[in-house]
Design a protein around this motif. Structure first.
Motif, mmCIF file in Angstrom:
data_model
loop_
_atom_site.group_PDB
_atom_site.id
_atom_site.type_symbol
_atom_site.label_atom_id
_atom_site.label_comp_id
_atom_site.label_asym_id
_atom_site.label_seq_id
_atom_site.Cartn_x
_atom_site.Cartn_y
_atom_site.Cartn_z
ATOM 1 N N GLU A 48 0.801 -1.224 0.000
ATOM 2 C CA GLU A 48 0.000 0.000 0.000
ATOM 3 C C GLU A 48 0.830 1.269 0.000
ATOM 4 N N ASP A 49 1.908 1.314 0.775
ATOM 5 C CA ASP A 49 2.668 2.563 0.904
ATOM 6 C C ASP A 49 3.267 2.994 -0.429
ATOM 7 N N LEU A 50 3.915 2.057 -1.117
ATOM 8 C CA LEU A 50 4.553 2.391 -2.390
ATOM 9 C C LEU A 50 3.502 2.682 -3.465
ATOM 10 N N ILE A 51 2.375 1.992 -3.397
ATOM 11 C CA ILE A 51 1.290 2.258 -4.347
ATOM 12 C C ILE A 51 0.850 3.713 -4.255
ATOM 13 N N GLN A 52 0.710 4.225 -3.049
ATOM 14 C CA GLN A 52 0.288 5.612 -2.856
ATOM 15 C C GLN A 52 1.317 6.581 -3.440
ATOM 16 N N GLU A 53 2.583 6.250 -3.303
ATOM 17 C CA GLU A 53 3.635 7.110 -3.859
ATOM 18 C C GLU A 53 3.579 7.106 -5.384
ATOM 19 N N LEU A 54 3.346 5.957 -5.980
ATOM 20 C CA LEU A 54 3.249 5.886 -7.439
ATOM 21 C C LEU A 54 2.013 6.612 -7.934
ATOM 22 N N ALA A 55 0.917 6.527 -7.198
ATOM 23 C CA ALA A 55 -0.335 7.160 -7.614
ATOM 24 C C ALA A 55 -0.192 8.670 -7.719
ATOM 25 N N SER A 56 0.660 9.260 -6.912
ATOM 26 C CA SER A 56 0.862 10.704 -6.947
ATOM 27 C C SER A 56 1.731 11.141 -8.110
ATOM 28 N N GLY A 57 2.500 10.213 -8.651
ATOM 29 C CA GLY A 57 3.420 10.546 -9.725
ATOM 30 C C GLY A 57 4.748 11.080 -9.240
ATOM 31 N N GLU A 58 4.884 11.261 -7.922
ATOM 32 C CA GLU A 58 6.135 11.776 -7.380
ATOM 33 C C GLU A 58 7.225 10.707 -7.381
ATOM 34 N N THR A 59 6.807 9.444 -7.317
ATOM 35 C CA THR A 59 7.741 8.322 -7.375
ATOM 36 C C THR A 59 7.426 7.498 -8.619
ATOM 37 N N THR A 60 8.477 7.066 -9.294
ATOM 38 C CA THR A 60 8.321 6.258 -10.500
ATOM 39 C C THR A 60 8.986 4.904 -10.266
ATOM 40 N N ALA A 61 8.334 3.851 -10.700
ATOM 41 C CA ALA A 61 8.866 2.493 -10.518
ATOM 42 C C ALA A 61 8.934 1.783 -11.860
ATOM 43 N N ALA A 62 9.722 0.729 -11.890
ATOM 44 C CA ALA A 62 9.818 -0.122 -13.082
ATOM 45 C C ALA A 62 9.860 -1.575 -12.639
ATOM 46 N N LEU A 63 9.108 -2.412 -13.324
ATOM 47 C CA LEU A 63 9.166 -3.845 -13.078
ATOM 48 C C LEU A 63 10.400 -4.371 -13.801
ATOM 49 N N ALA A 64 11.335 -4.923 -13.042
ATOM 50 C CA ALA A 64 12.633 -5.319 -13.601
ATOM 51 C C ALA A 64 12.546 -6.668 -14.307
ATOM 52 N N VAL A 65 11.913 -6.646 -15.463
ATOM 53 C CA VAL A 65 11.881 -7.800 -16.363
ATOM 54 C C VAL A 65 12.209 -7.290 -17.748
ATOM 55 N N SER A 66 12.717 -8.151 -18.590
ATOM 56 C CA SER A 66 13.001 -7.758 -19.961
ATOM 57 C C SER A 66 11.712 -7.359 -20.658
ATOM 58 N N LEU A 67 11.770 -6.317 -21.475
ATOM 59 C CA LEU A 67 10.595 -5.906 -22.227
ATOM 60 C C LEU A 67 10.165 -7.003 -23.202
ATOM 61 N N ALA A 68 11.092 -7.874 -23.539
ATOM 62 C CA ALA A 68 10.773 -8.985 -24.440
ATOM 63 C C ALA A 68 10.269 -10.218 -23.692
ATOM 64 N N ALA A 69 10.085 -10.113 -22.382
ATOM 65 C CA ALA A 69 9.584 -11.252 -21.612
ATOM 66 C C ALA A 69 8.198 -11.654 -22.093
ATOM 67 N N SER A 70 7.933 -12.947 -22.087
ATOM 68 C CA SER A 70 6.648 -13.459 -22.553
ATOM 69 C C SER A 70 5.824 -13.971 -21.376
ATOM 70 N N PRO A 71 4.511 -13.742 -21.400
ATOM 71 C CA PRO A 71 3.655 -14.302 -20.345
ATOM 72 C C PRO A 71 3.613 -15.822 -20.375
ATOM 73 N N TYR A 72 4.100 -16.418 -21.453
ATOM 74 C CA TYR A 72 3.953 -17.862 -21.644
ATOM 75 C C TYR A 72 5.247 -18.641 -21.405
ATOM 76 N N ARG A 73 6.283 -17.936 -20.961
ATOM 77 C CA ARG A 73 7.545 -18.614 -20.643
ATOM 78 C C ARG A 73 8.034 -18.149 -19.277
ATOM 79 N N PRO A 74 8.655 -19.030 -18.507
ATOM 80 C CA PRO A 74 9.221 -18.591 -17.225
ATOM 81 C C PRO A 74 10.304 -17.538 -17.454
ATOM 82 N N LEU A 75 10.432 -16.611 -16.526
ATOM 83 C CA LEU A 75 11.490 -15.608 -16.637
ATOM 84 C C LEU A 75 12.850 -16.269 -16.452
ATOM 85 N N PRO A 76 13.869 -15.811 -17.179
ATOM 86 C CA PRO A 76 15.219 -16.338 -16.956
ATOM 87 C C PRO A 76 15.668 -16.076 -15.525
ATOM 88 N N GLU A 77 16.307 -17.057 -14.916
ATOM 89 C CA GLU A 77 16.754 -16.912 -13.526
ATOM 90 C C GLU A 77 18.142 -16.270 -13.505
#
Length: 366
Positions: free
Chosen positions: A105-134
Motif C-alpha cells: 500500500e505505501d509504495l502504491i500511494q507514492e506511485l499514484a501521486s506521480g512523485e515516485t516512479t517504478a519499473a518492473l525489472a523484467v526484460s521488455l521482451a519477456a513473454s507471459p507464456y515462458r518462465p522468466l530467466p533466472e
C-alpha cells in the motif's frame, strides 16, 4: 460489456490529447530523443498532478483515481498517438499492477501521486507464456546479485520491483548499476540493470505471468494509437501531395491500400477495446478460472492482432509518404520504431496466437 467509449473516457482522452498537443508535439519529441534525457519527466509530473494518470489503476482509498483498465487504455491510445516519451506504461501499468497484486500500500500511494516512479525489472521482451530467466539470486541476508537486460523505464525509475522466483523485491534504483545501450525505440529506452549485493525488501508473492498478460493486453491500446496516427497522417498527406496534377490519394491503387489499412485499424480497435473491457474487472483479484481464461484470451487476441497492424500501418505510412518519409526530420520513423519494438514486447504475435489456440481449445496446425 460495451466497446464504445463512455463520456468519462472521452473527457479523459480530450484532456490528455490537449496536454500532449501543447507539450509533446512531434518536433519536441524528435529534439528530445536526440538528447541525453529522452524521457520528459516534467510532462509526466504535469500529467500526474493535473489529470491523475499515474494513479488510474490505484483504488481511491490508496490515493488513486479508482479507475479501471478501460481508462488506462484510453491514455495509452493517446500516448501511442504522440509516441510520448513517458514512463506511464512501465510505472503506472506494469509496476502498479505488480504492487496491487502483492498488496504493497505505501509504495502504491507514492506511485499514484506521480512523485515516485517504478519499473518492473523484467526484460521488455519477456513473454507471459515462458518462465522468466533466472538471472538474479537472493543471498541469505536478502541481497540481490545478477543482471537483467532490456528493462524499460529503469533509467527514470526511483524504485525497481524485481521478481525472483515467486517473490517480488523492492530495490532503490540508486543502489544498482543502470546502463542504457542504444535501443531501436528512441522514445522508450531499455536498460541493463546489474545487482551486486544490493539491499532489497521482500514485498510478497507475485504471479508475474498474470502481470505480463495484463500488460500485454493493454499494450495493444498503445499500438492502436500508433496505428491511428499513422493512418490519419498518411491520409492527410496523400490528399495534399500532387502528382500528374492530381492528389496522390485519388489514384485507385492508393485508395485500395488505404481502405485495407482502415479496416485493419478498425479491427484493431475492436480487439484492443475488448481486452481493455475484460481486463477492467482484473484490478486486484483474478476471479474464477473461466473468468481468468477469458481475460487472457482477450489479451492474447488483442496483442497478436494489434502488434502486426501497428507495424504494417507504420511501414505503409513510411512508404506512402515517399521521400519525406525516409528522412529523420519527419516523425513517422519514431512510430515505425515504436511499432516494431512493441511487436516483440511482452510476447511476439506468434506466441500470443499459440496461446489463443490453447485457450480456445483449437486444434494444433498439422
Amino acid at each position: 460489456m460495451t466497446l464504445l467509449y463512455t463520456e468519462v473516457e472521452e473527457e479523459l482522452r480530450a484532456s490528455v490529447r490537449g496536454l500532449l498537443a501543447d507539450r509533446c508535439p512531434a518536433d519536441a519529441v524528435l529534439k528530445r530523443v536526440e538528447s541525453e534525457t529522452p524521457y520528459d519527466m516534467d510532462l509526466w509530473k504535469t500529467l500526474s498532478r493535473e489529470i491523475g494518470v499515474a494513479g488510474l489503476l490505484v483504488p481511491e482509498d490508496h490515493g488513486g483515481a479508482g479507475a479501471s483498465a478501460r481508462e488506462v487504455a484510453v491514455v495509452l491510445e493517446e500516448l501511442g498517438r504522440a509516441v510520448a516519451p513517458l514512463p506511464f506504461f512501465t510505472s503506472s501499468v506494469l509496476a502498479t499492477k505488480a504492487l496491487l497484486q502483492v498488496g504493497e500500500e505505501d509504495l502504491i500511494q507514492e506511485l499514484a501521486s506521480g512523485e515516485t516512479t517504478a519499473a518492473l525489472a523484467v526484460s521488455l521482451a519477456a513473454s507471459p507464456y515462458r518462465p522468466l530467466p533466472e538471472t538474479v539470486t537472493v543471498t541469505d541476508k536478502g541481497l540481490l546479485n545478477g543482471e537483467i537486460r532490456a528493462v524499460a523505464g529503469a533509467d527514470v525509475a526511483d524504485v525497481l520491483l524485481v521478481p525472483v522466483g515467486t517473490a517480488l523485491y523492492q530495490v532503490e534504483a540508486e543502489n544498482v548499476r543502470i546502463e542504457v545501450p542504444p535501443s531501436l525505440d528512441l522514445t522508450r529506452p531499455i536498460a541493463t540493470v546489474t545487482f551486486s549485493d544490493t539491499p532489497a525488501s521482500a514485498l510478497g508473492r507475485l504471479d508475474v505471468r498474470r502481470v505480463l498478460s495484463f500488460g500485454a493486453g493493454l499494450l495493444a491500446s498503445e499500438q492502436l494509437g500508433v496505428a491511428e496516427w499513422c493512418l490519419g497522417t498518411t491520409l492527410a498527406y496523400i490528399k495534399e501531395r500532387h502528382q500528374f496534377a492530381r492528389p496522390v490519394g485519388s489514384f485507385q491503387a492508393i485508395k485500395h491500400r488505404m481502405a485495407d489499412l482502415w479496416l485493419d485499424v478498425v479491427r484493431a480497435r475492436a480487439a484492443a477495446r475488448n481486452a481493455a473491457d475484460l481486463l477492467a474487472g482484473d484490478q486486484v483479484g483474478f476471479g474464477d478460472a473461466e473468468t481468468v481464461q477469458s481475460r487472457e484470451l482477450a489479451a492474447a487476441v488483442a496483442k497478436s492482432w494489434c502488434s502486426e497492424v501497428a507495424l504494417h500501418v507504420a511501414e505503409e505510412s513510411v512508404q506512402l509518404h515517399g521521400g519525406i518519409g525516409m528522412t529523420w526530420e519527419h516523425p513517422v520513423h519514431l512510430y515505425l520504431k515504436r511499432a516494431k519494438a512493441t511487436e516483440i514486447a511482452l510476447g511476439t504475435p506468434g506466441a500470443h496466437r499459440e496461446a489463443v489456440a490453447a485457450l480456445a481449445d483449437l486444434p494444433a496446425p498439422a
